[in-house]
Design a protein around this motif. Structure first.
Motif, PDB file in Angstrom:
ATOM      1  N   HIS A  65       6.662  10.527  -2.595  1.00  0.00           N
ATOM      2  CA  HIS A  65       6.157  11.772  -2.164  1.00  0.00           C
ATOM      3  C   HIS A  65       7.078  12.361  -0.979  1.00  0.00           C
TER       4      HIS A  65
ATOM      5  N   SER B 266      -5.831  -6.134  -2.134  1.00  0.00           N
ATOM      6  CA  SER B 266      -6.151  -4.335  -1.815  1.00  0.00           C
ATOM      7  C   SER B 266      -7.719  -4.133  -1.999  1.00  0.00           C
TER       8      SER B 266
ATOM      9  N   VAL C  66       0.514   2.144  -3.774  1.00  0.00           N
ATOM     10  CA  VAL C  66      -0.963   2.807  -3.911  1.00  0.00           C
ATOM     11  C   VAL C  66      -0.625   4.199  -3.489  1.00  0.00           C
ATOM     12  N   ASP C  67       0.124   4.507  -2.186  1.00  0.00           N
ATOM     13  CA  ASP C  67       0.173   5.774  -1.846  1.00  0.00           C
ATOM     14  C   ASP C  67       1.432   6.456  -2.353  1.00  0.00           C
TER      15      ASP C  67
ATOM     16  N   SER D  86      -9.143  -1.563  -3.660  1.00  0.00           N
ATOM     17  CA  SER D  86      -9.697  -1.030  -4.997  1.00  0.00           C
ATOM     18  C   SER D  86      -9.820  -2.331  -5.793  1.00  0.00           C
TER      19      SER D  86
ATOM     20  N   ASP E 255       4.546   6.469  -1.012  1.00  0.00           N
ATOM     21  CA  ASP E 255       4.962   7.242   0.219  1.00  0.00           C
ATOM     22  C   ASP E 255       6.562   7.748  -0.327  1.00  0.00           C
TER      23      ASP E 255
ATOM     24  N   GLN F  33       0.817  -1.286   0.062  1.00  0.00           N
ATOM     25  CA  GLN F  33       0.100   0.153   0.132  1.00  0.00           C
ATOM     26  C   GLN F  33       0.897   1.482  -0.166  1.00  0.00           C
ATOM     27  N   SER F  34       1.811   1.165   0.521  1.00  0.00           N
ATOM     28  CA  SER F  34       2.528   2.466   0.777  1.00  0.00           C
ATOM     29  C   SER F  34       3.530   2.689  -0.433  1.00  0.00           C
TER      30      SER F  34
END
Length: 449
Positions: free
Chosen positions: A207, A356, A201-202, A358, A204, A197-198
């Motif tokens: 970012h 997940s 998807v996100d 989604s 991280d 997820q990190s």
């Protein structure tokens, strides 16, 4: 059975208090409109099936629970299913809830602590002998059920209280270790999914670089400095919105094979995984048994299995195949979809993707067919839009996720061994065939006691 053991009835071990043995409320006294968001938890069939009553619960208000005070259960009480899945027995745990309300389909026993140990009585009732007694004395009219009269008169073997406690301690210690291993496996699987997820998807790490929070030579959330070069430091627009620069957008079918060809001869005995043993949480099935191949989906280690039919898909039945021997082919329900990533995408990526939210939502929305028998076609899943990372990031994820899932699988294997040991000891201890001191020596030799 030792001479100091005796046979009594359940009524003999009940507490000398009012409503020590009681059923649930009358039908009209507890209906769905009585349920509230918080309050006193209601014990229903779905809260049973393990040693301890557990959630998620529905609740009633404190006022409603007091109007049904006779039907309340407290920590240490034993709850039995009265209709439905006969044989279910669970203990009310010590928790933040002072009391629980049993539903119309349950019965409750408060044990007299001067006569019997509640945990011993629980183990007694999950033994094959007592389970057979429950089934043989069930009332078969309509839905099979039992009643308070049958429960009160049920004969049970009862050793001295100190021996009851010792037996309960031995079996409880094994169950504690089993639950610890299962929780460990689930935590490790959750760590792998959180990493997915990190990173994918996100985004991280991207970012963090783009915002200047992760600079070259620094560590980020457990990621060593040498990983800095694996991640872009900016985003670019795509049909799915901003994605890490240099990554691409494709469809699931571009990088993951659905239902790849595997070979099994008709009648060949191979590991079989049925839908009932597909996990709704965690990646490891509850049980896999040898069975002659008939027709069904075939799989090998590294494949991901997901249920495609309602309600199994909605319930999250998904597994990662890592339980076969090298070169072995397993098989299971025709209602599975098998996912296998193509290189350089690691096998663990498909499992985490299948778990997940989604992806699960997309699969559910893609179901077709009549109500109650809806399925998601594999062709629909192949169209799932997917952000495809660079191969170096994929390889790193596979390395980390593989270690986590492998450790989780080992914990489940250990839990199964302990379960088998508990199931072997339980009838021998409950019947008095194996004395406590001998069981202690047996466990000590195995480093358990």
């Amino acid at each position: 059975m030792g001479g100091e053991w005796k046979y009594v009835t359940v009524n003999d071990v009940a507490a000398p208090t009012r409503n020590a043995i009681v059923g649930g409320p009358f039908g009209s006294d507890l209906v769905s409109r009585d349920y509230t968001a918080t309050g006193v938890p209601v014990i229903r069939g779905q809260n049973m099936g393990a040693r301890w009553i557990s959630g998620p619960f529905v609740f009633v208000s404190e006022i409603k629970s007091q109007s049904l005070a006779a039907n309340l259960a407290c920590p240490g009480d034993i709850v039995f299913t009265q209709r439905g899945t006969l044989g279910q027995v669970s203990l009310v745990p010590e928790s933040s809830y002072r009391s629980y309300l049993i539903s119309q389909s349950q019965m409750k026993l408060t044990v007299n602590p001067a006569v019997a140990d509640p945990l011993f009585i629980y183990y007694l009732f999950i033994s094959d002998e007592q389970q057979n007694y429950i089934r043989q004395h069930a009332i078969q009219t309509g839905v099979p059920h039992t009643n308070l009269g049958i429960l009160r008169s049920t004969p049970i073997p009862l050793p001295p209280l100190d021996e009851q406690r010792a037996i309960a301690h031995i079996l409880g210690t094994l169950d504690d270790k089993i639950e610890l291993n299962r929780r460990m496996s689930q935590t490790l699987e959750e760590m792998a999914r959180a990493l997915f997820q990190s990173w994918f998807v996100d985004f991280d790490p991207v970012h963090a670089k783009a915002e200047g929070r992760w600079k070259k030579g620094q560590t980020l959330a457990g990621m060593p400095p040498e990983m800095w070069d694996l991640w872009p430091d900016s985003f670019e627009e795509s049909e799915l919105g901003p994605i890490p620069k240099g990554w691409s957008v494709g469809r699931l079918g571009d990088c993951i094979d659905l239902n790849p060809t595997r070979s099994l001869r008709k009648g060949e005995v191979a590991p079989y995984l049925d839908m009932a043993n597909m996990p709704t949480q965690g990646h490891t099935p509850d049980d896999v048994v040898p069975r002659a191949f008939g027709s069904g989906m075939k799989f090998v280690n590294g494949d991901t299995l997901m249920a495609r039919i309602t309600p199994c898909l909605e319930n999250g039945k998904t597994a990662f195949v890592d339980f076969l021997n090298e070169g072995q082919v397993g098989w299971g329900s025709t209602e599975y979809i098998v996912l296998r990533p193509r290189m350089p995408m690691p096998a663990e990526f498909a499992y985490c993707l299948a778990r997940s939210s989604s992806f699960r939502d997309f699969a559910i929305q893609s179901m077709t067919g009549s109500s109650g028998r809806q399925r998601v076609p594999s062709e629909a899943l192949s169209k799932y839009p997917l952000v495809i990372p660079r191969s170096d990031g994929l390889g790193l994820f596979g390395k980390y996720a593989r270690v986590l899932l492998e450790r989780g699988s080992k914990a489940v294997v250990e839990a199964r061994k302990l379960s088998n040991l508990r199931d072997t000891l339980l009838p021998k201890l409950i019947s008095g065939e194996l004395r406590v001191k001998d069981a202690d020596k047996f466990l000590f030799k195995r480093g358990i006691a």
